[in-house]
Design an enzyme around this catalytic site. Structure first.
Site, PDB file in Angstrom:
ATOM      1  N   ARG A 192      34.539  94.035  11.944  1.00 22.89           N
ATOM      2  CA  ARG A 192      34.156  93.194  11.846  1.00 22.89           C
ATOM      3  C   ARG A 192      33.420  92.562  10.578  1.00 22.89           C
ATOM      4  O   ARG A 192      33.649  93.554   9.340  1.00 22.89           O
ATOM      5  CB  ARG A 192      32.910  93.065  12.750  1.00 22.89           C
ATOM      6  CG  ARG A 192      31.371  93.858  13.296  1.00 22.89           C
ATOM      7  CD  ARG A 192      31.124  94.070  11.635  1.00 22.89           C
ATOM      8  NE  ARG A 192      29.888  93.621  10.614  1.00 22.89           N
ATOM      9  CZ  ARG A 192      30.159  93.250   9.637  1.00 22.89           C
ATOM     10  NH1 ARG A 192      30.583  93.614   9.011  1.00 22.89           N
ATOM     11  NH2 ARG A 192      29.393  91.791   9.012  1.00 22.89           N
ATOM     12  N   GLY A 193      33.623  91.611  10.276  1.00 24.78           N
ATOM     13  CA  GLY A 193      33.122  90.931   8.473  1.00 24.78           C
ATOM     14  C   GLY A 193      35.027  90.056   8.638  1.00 24.78           C
ATOM     15  O   GLY A 193      35.505  91.395   8.900  1.00 24.78           O
ATOM     16  N   ALA A 194      34.599  89.068   7.696  1.00 19.77           N
ATOM     17  CA  ALA A 194      35.901  87.997   7.719  1.00 19.77           C
ATOM     18  C   ALA A 194      36.983  89.103   6.835  1.00 19.77           C
ATOM     19  O   ALA A 194      38.273  89.576   7.937  1.00 19.77           O
ATOM     20  CB  ALA A 194      35.667  86.651   7.173  1.00 19.77           C
TER      21      ALA A 194
ATOM     22  N   ARG B  25      39.108  87.120  17.413  1.00 14.92           N
ATOM     23  CA  ARG B  25      38.030  86.357  17.397  1.00 14.92           C
ATOM     24  C   ARG B  25      38.489  85.283  16.296  1.00 14.92           C
ATOM     25  O   ARG B  25      38.903  85.021  15.823  1.00 14.92           O
ATOM     26  CB  ARG B  25      37.387  87.662  16.628  1.00 14.92           C
ATOM     27  CG  ARG B  25      36.885  88.339  17.292  1.00 14.92           C
ATOM     28  CD  ARG B  25      35.728  89.422  16.428  1.00 14.92           C
ATOM     29  NE  ARG B  25      34.497  88.621  15.933  1.00 14.92           N
ATOM     30  CZ  ARG B  25      32.957  88.642  15.606  1.00 14.92           C
ATOM     31  NH1 ARG B  25      33.768  89.393  14.588  1.00 14.92           N
ATOM     32  NH2 ARG B  25      32.332  87.950  15.230  1.00 14.92           N
TER      33      ARG B  25
ATOM     34  N   GLN C  56      23.922  93.090  11.864  1.00 13.68           N
ATOM     35  CA  GLN C  56      24.971  93.855  10.995  1.00 13.68           C
ATOM     36  C   GLN C  56      23.746  94.325  10.191  1.00 13.68           C
ATOM     37  O   GLN C  56      23.495  95.407   9.354  1.00 13.68           O
ATOM     38  CB  GLN C  56      25.314  92.426  10.944  1.00 13.68           C
ATOM     39  CG  GLN C  56      26.627  92.278  11.646  1.00 13.68           C
ATOM     40  CD  GLN C  56      26.288  91.395  12.688  1.00 13.68           C
ATOM     41  OE1 GLN C  56      25.073  91.193  12.789  1.00 13.68           O
ATOM     42  NE2 GLN C  56      27.190  90.412  13.863  1.00 13.68           N
TER      43      GLN C  56
ATOM     44  N   ASP D 132      32.681  82.570   6.506  1.00 14.16           N
ATOM     45  CA  ASP D 132      33.817  83.595   7.676  1.00 14.16           C
ATOM     46  C   ASP D 132      34.891  82.376   7.261  1.00 14.16           C
ATOM     47  O   ASP D 132      35.966  82.817   7.958  1.00 14.16           O
ATOM     48  CB  ASP D 132      33.058  83.552   9.044  1.00 14.16           C
ATOM     49  CG  ASP D 132      32.593  84.695   9.255  1.00 14.16           C
ATOM     50  OD1 ASP D 132      31.243  84.999   8.820  1.00 14.16           O
ATOM     51  OD2 ASP D 132      33.469  85.943   9.301  1.00 14.16           O
TER      52      ASP D 132
ATOM     53  N   ASN E 193      29.497  81.023   8.353  1.00 11.80           N
ATOM     54  CA  ASN E 193      29.498  82.472   8.461  1.00 11.80           C
ATOM     55  C   ASN E 193      28.032  82.902   9.718  1.00 11.80           C
ATOM     56  O   ASN E 193      27.795  82.144  10.304  1.00 11.80           O
ATOM     57  CB  ASN E 193      28.308  82.820   7.105  1.00 11.80           C
ATOM     58  CG  ASN E 193      28.155  84.207   6.467  1.00 11.80           C
ATOM     59  OD1 ASN E 193      28.488  84.855   7.234  1.00 11.80           O
ATOM     60  ND2 ASN E 193      26.214  84.222   6.028  1.00 11.80           N
ATOM     61  N   LYS E 194      27.496  83.666   9.633  1.00 12.67           N
ATOM     62  CA  LYS E 194      26.694  84.562  10.650  1.00 12.67           C
ATOM     63  C   LYS E 194      25.892  83.646  11.139  1.00 12.67           C
ATOM     64  O   LYS E 194      24.739  83.080   9.714  1.00 12.67           O
ATOM     65  CB  LYS E 194      26.278  86.237  10.278  1.00 12.67           C
ATOM     66  CG  LYS E 194      24.984  86.608  10.928  1.00 12.67           C
ATOM     67  CD  LYS E 194      25.938  86.894  12.486  1.00 12.67           C
ATOM     68  CE  LYS E 194      26.952  87.451  12.523  1.00 12.67           C
ATOM     69  NZ  LYS E 194      28.279  87.465  13.862  1.00 12.67           N
TER      70      LYS E 194
HETATM   71  O1  MRU Z   1      30.464  88.824  13.440  1.00  9.29           O
HETATM   72  P1  MRU Z   1      30.537  89.864  12.148  1.00  9.29           P
HETATM   73  O2  MRU Z   1      29.772  90.988  11.955  1.00  9.29           O
HETATM   74  O3  MRU Z   1      32.202  90.003  12.379  1.00  9.29           O
HETATM   75  O4  MRU Z   1      30.597  88.374  11.094  1.00  9.29           O
HETATM   76  C1  MRU Z   1      30.565  88.171   9.751  1.00  9.29           C
HETATM   77  C2  MRU Z   1      29.758  87.718   9.277  1.00  9.29           C
HETATM   78  O5  MRU Z   1      29.033  86.364   9.112  1.00  9.29           O
HETATM   79  C3  MRU Z   1      29.927  87.951   7.796  1.00  9.29           C
HETATM   80  O6  MRU Z   1      28.486  87.755   6.733  1.00  9.29           O
HETATM   81  C4  MRU Z   1      30.887  87.033   7.296  1.00  9.29           C
HETATM   82  O7  MRU Z   1      31.960  87.696   7.836  1.00  9.29           O
HETATM   83  C5  MRU Z   1      31.499  87.807   5.692  1.00  9.29           C
HETATM   84  S1  MRU Z   1      31.652  89.262   5.640  1.00  9.29           S
HETATM   85  C6  MRU Z   1      32.028  89.688   3.809  1.00  9.29           C
END
Ligand code: MRU
Length: 352
Positions: A46-48, A89, A196, A237, A247-248
């Site tokens: 996970r993470g963009a 996603r 996270q 994201d 973002n999250k």
């Molecule tokens: O749902 P996730 O864990 O994929 O969400 C991740 C985030 O929101 C991060 O903050 C974002 O992707 C930036 S990662 C470098």
């Protein structure tokens, strides 16, 4: 040191299963595109930026499995796999960016026999991973001077090595500052409901020896009011052309709080997270996940049976709350539209 995701010598994709952290460091080996799609959907990765790399590597696995010598058939079949991966996603634009880049590679090498084209795609996916690490190091180099000596930095979710191919975006800035000798401490918001911050950011910073203190998300305002937070840095994201940031979930709340307390609010992201096709953040799709992530954790129900719950997992922070965007090509301050367009150059023109 861990590897978030890599292409192996056996032509498979190996990734660290983030659903098992921090209790266990277990790697998953994906042998086909379906396994990668599952890993993205279930948030094993996970993470963009990390899912951008996973999407590209998933497509390379798909390319290996296509049994035809006809370029047209190959391209059509690969495009079907690409569309399926895109759906896994919706919010982080890096996933679509990685898939688009692989599809551009197909067009660039269309004159090659299919077997050689497959090798080019594997190399392209590996390049996307390597470039992401370099981009994150560049984000750190551009951003670390924004952290004053002695600062207490709040971050949210995990925007570290785990959320990227390596080094991290928001945590990349923190890592670079730490490496440059800046004394700092990090507040990590636990990031309900998937945790996270608690599971991943606290683990990652501990490994680097960077002082980190965990808080629940609802403690940030209290600590800001008492002067215990100096600035906020988060990842992103998707960033729209005007600088609005998805973002999250919880990021927007922190941005409003930061502005109310006169604190800088920075967003660190590579240009692969910028979506110039969107004039503002209104149209960014916000993923909703299973409400069971809200009503319980690790198989243990915390809400009463029958309790209704919602689970939007991202939010959109309007650009007026953002002090600066820290990108791999430099720090952008308002007005973001012209700044981002100037930095993006031809790489993002496909999406303009
Ligand atoms: O749902 P996730 O864990 O994929 O969400 C991740 C985030 O929101 C991060 O903050 C974002 O992707 C930036 S990662 C470098």
């Amino acid at each position: 040191m861990f590897e978030t995701i890599e292409w192996t010598s056996a032509d498979t994709v190996r990734l660290l299963d983030q659903t098992r952290l921090p209790a266990e460091e277990v790697y998953v080996e994906c042998r086909d595109v379906a396994a990668v799609a599952h890993a993205i959907r279930s948030m094993q990765i996970r993470g963009a930026p990390a899912i951008g790399v996973a999407g590209a590597m998933g497509l390379a696995l798909a390319a290996q499995s296509i049994r035809t010598r006809s370029f047209e058939e190959f391209r059509a079949e690969l495009s079907r796999h690409g569309e399926a991966l895109r759906q896994t996603r919706p919010t982080a634009v890096n996933l679509a960016w990685g898939i688009d880049r692989m599809q551009r590679c197909v067009e660039q090498h269309k004159a090659l026999p299919v077997a050689e084209l497959v090798q080019s795609l594997i190399r392209e996916a590996q390049r996307i991973r390597e470039e992401d690490i370099l981009d994150n190091q560049a984000i750190g180099a551009h951003g670390h001077r924004l952290i004053p000596d002695g600062a207490a930095v709040l971050t949210h979710c995990n925007a570290g090595a785990l959320a990227t191919a390596g080094y991290g975006t928001a945590l990349g800035v923190i890592r670079a500052a730490h490496a440059a000798g800046t004394r700092l401490s990090v507040w990590a918001g636990e990031t309900r409901p998937f945790l996270q911050g608690a599971r991943l950011t606290a683990w990652e910073l501990q490994q680097d020896g960077i002082p980190v203190t965990l808080i629940t998300d609802n403690m940030a305002g209290h600590l800001m009011q008492r002067g215990e937070i100096d600035l906020v840095i988060v990842g992103a994201d998707r960033i729209a052309r005007n600088g609005d940031v998805a973002n999250k979930i919880g990021t927007y709340t922190l941005a409003v709080l930061a502005q109310a307390h006169g604190l800088p609010f920075y967003v660190a992201a590579p240009l692969s997270t910028v979506d110039l096709s969107l004039p503002d953040g209104e149209a960014i799709p916000i993923e909703e996940r299973d409400p069971a992530e809200v009503t319980g954790w690790a198989g243990i129900r915390t809400a009463p049976v029958g309790a209704r719950a919602r689970n939007p997992v991202f939010d959109m922070t309007p650009h007026r709350y953002i002090t600066a965007l820290i990108t791999n090509r430099g720090v952008v301050r308002p007005p973001y539209d012209s700044g981002l367009t100037a930095l993006a150059g031809p790489d993002l023109s496909g999406r303009v």
